[in-house]
Design an enzyme around this catalytic site. Sequence first.
Site, PDB file in Angstrom:
ATOM      1  N   CYS A  11       0.843  -1.191   0.000  1.00 21.77           N
ATOM      2  CA  CYS A  11       0.000   0.000   0.000  1.00 21.77           C
ATOM      3  C   CYS A  11       0.885   1.249   0.000  1.00 21.77           C
ATOM      4  CB  CYS A  11      -0.898  -0.007   1.228  1.00 21.77           C
ATOM      5  SG  CYS A  11      -1.746   1.551   1.557  1.00 21.77           S
ATOM      6  N   GLU A  12       0.686   2.125  -0.973  1.00 26.44           N
ATOM      7  CA  GLU A  12       1.541   3.304  -1.058  1.00 26.44           C
ATOM      8  C   GLU A  12       1.202   4.355  -0.007  1.00 26.44           C
ATOM      9  OE1 GLU A  12      -0.481   6.225  -4.364  1.00 26.44           O
ATOM     10  OE2 GLU A  12       0.824   4.626  -5.103  1.00 26.44           O
ATOM     11  N   HIS A  13       0.088   4.195   0.680  1.00 25.25           N
ATOM     12  CA  HIS A  13      -0.296   5.164   1.710  1.00 25.25           C
ATOM     13  C   HIS A  13       0.303   4.839   3.077  1.00 25.25           C
ATOM     14  CE1 HIS A  13      -4.054   5.648  -0.999  1.00 25.25           C
ATOM     15  NE2 HIS A  13      -3.110   6.480  -1.364  1.00 25.25           N
ATOM     16  N   HIS A  14       0.468   3.528   3.376  1.00 27.82           N
ATOM     17  CA  HIS A  14       0.952   3.140   4.703  1.00 27.82           C
ATOM     18  C   HIS A  14       2.163   2.208   4.665  1.00 27.82           C
ATOM     19  CE1 HIS A  14      -3.454   3.974   5.096  1.00 27.82           C
ATOM     20  NE2 HIS A  14      -3.023   4.684   6.117  1.00 27.82           N
ATOM     21  N   GLN A  48      -5.035  -0.377  -5.156  1.00 25.50           N
ATOM     22  CA  GLN A  48      -5.604  -1.510  -5.885  1.00 25.50           C
ATOM     23  C   GLN A  48      -6.308  -1.077  -7.162  1.00 25.50           C
ATOM     24  OE1 GLN A  48      -7.728  -4.321  -3.428  1.00 25.50           O
ATOM     25  NE2 GLN A  48      -8.959  -5.066  -5.146  1.00 25.50           N
ATOM     26  N   HIS A  68      -6.295  -5.731   2.619  1.00 25.56           N
ATOM     27  CA  HIS A  68      -5.386  -4.614   2.880  1.00 25.56           C
ATOM     28  C   HIS A  68      -5.045  -4.587   4.367  1.00 25.56           C
ATOM     29  CE1 HIS A  68      -6.050  -2.290  -1.022  1.00 25.56           C
ATOM     30  NE2 HIS A  68      -6.855  -3.331  -1.114  1.00 25.56           N
ATOM     31  N   CYS A 106      -3.648  -2.342   5.937  1.00 18.60           N
ATOM     32  CA  CYS A 106      -3.912  -1.025   6.528  1.00 18.60           C
ATOM     33  C   CYS A 106      -5.337  -0.941   7.073  1.00 18.60           C
ATOM     34  CB  CYS A 106      -3.668   0.088   5.505  1.00 18.60           C
ATOM     35  SG  CYS A 106      -4.590  -0.079   3.967  1.00 18.60           S
TER      36      CYS A 106
END
Length: 265
Positions: free
Chosen positions: A156-159, A197, A225, A227
């Site tokens: 996940c590029e956010h977390h 995704q 996910h 996250c």
Amino acid sequence: MESSEHTQCVSGDPPAGGPGANGHFDATVKCAAPGGSGRAAADPAAAAGAPQPPGAECSAPRAVTESWREERTRSAEDNETSLPSLVAAYTSILRGLGEDPQRQGLLKTPWRAASAMQFFTKGYQQKIIDVMNDAIFDEDHDEMVIVKDIDMFSMCEHHLVPIFGRVHIGYLPNKRVMGLSKLARIVEIYSRRLQVQERLTKQIAVAITEALQPTGVGVVIEATHMCMLMRGVQKINSKTVTSTMLGVFREDPKTRDEFLALIRS
């Protein structure tokens, strides 16, 4: 196929995270006019700018047939050069967490974590054209080809925590087919990058479209996910389902329903 979330990606939407649908190039996916056969998606003449009926194309910055060869990559030399800075960064993270990077159990942790992160994102080092290896063949076959339950692991590029699940791919050939293992390799290249995704689903579909110019492509991803499981809402049974339907898979409900039925069977 049940899920707590469902996201539908379609070829006409501007892709997130970059100027092109794969985040690395200006991709154009031709779509059939409403009620059409979807063959505009597979027609190189149409991609080259031949007149199309209203609604027959999603966007037209340039033809798609060669753009998948131009992706940016990260080299093995880049890995060697950047490894010391990644190790230093992970050392700082350990200190920021209140740990002692010099204690026995953590002495090699920054190096291990840096090396692992480079492996988790090894898709940046690969090009789609590199894995094809002359695996596109002329074949007089126009029935649906499906490879389902392809294992997928991403980040996940956010977390910067894992995403994992299964990918289902189907396409209708237009006189050309691809070696079946190459579909799984396309999934591997794009999933082994920092991702969301929705974008991953579209990247896979666009890469297949650009490589084969088929009548249509369908991609469905079911993923978990971390996250959502380990932080935030902490819903441990949640799944996210995304789909991209291009060409006849988007325009013809019967073709789309056949694909969805087959991947559920």
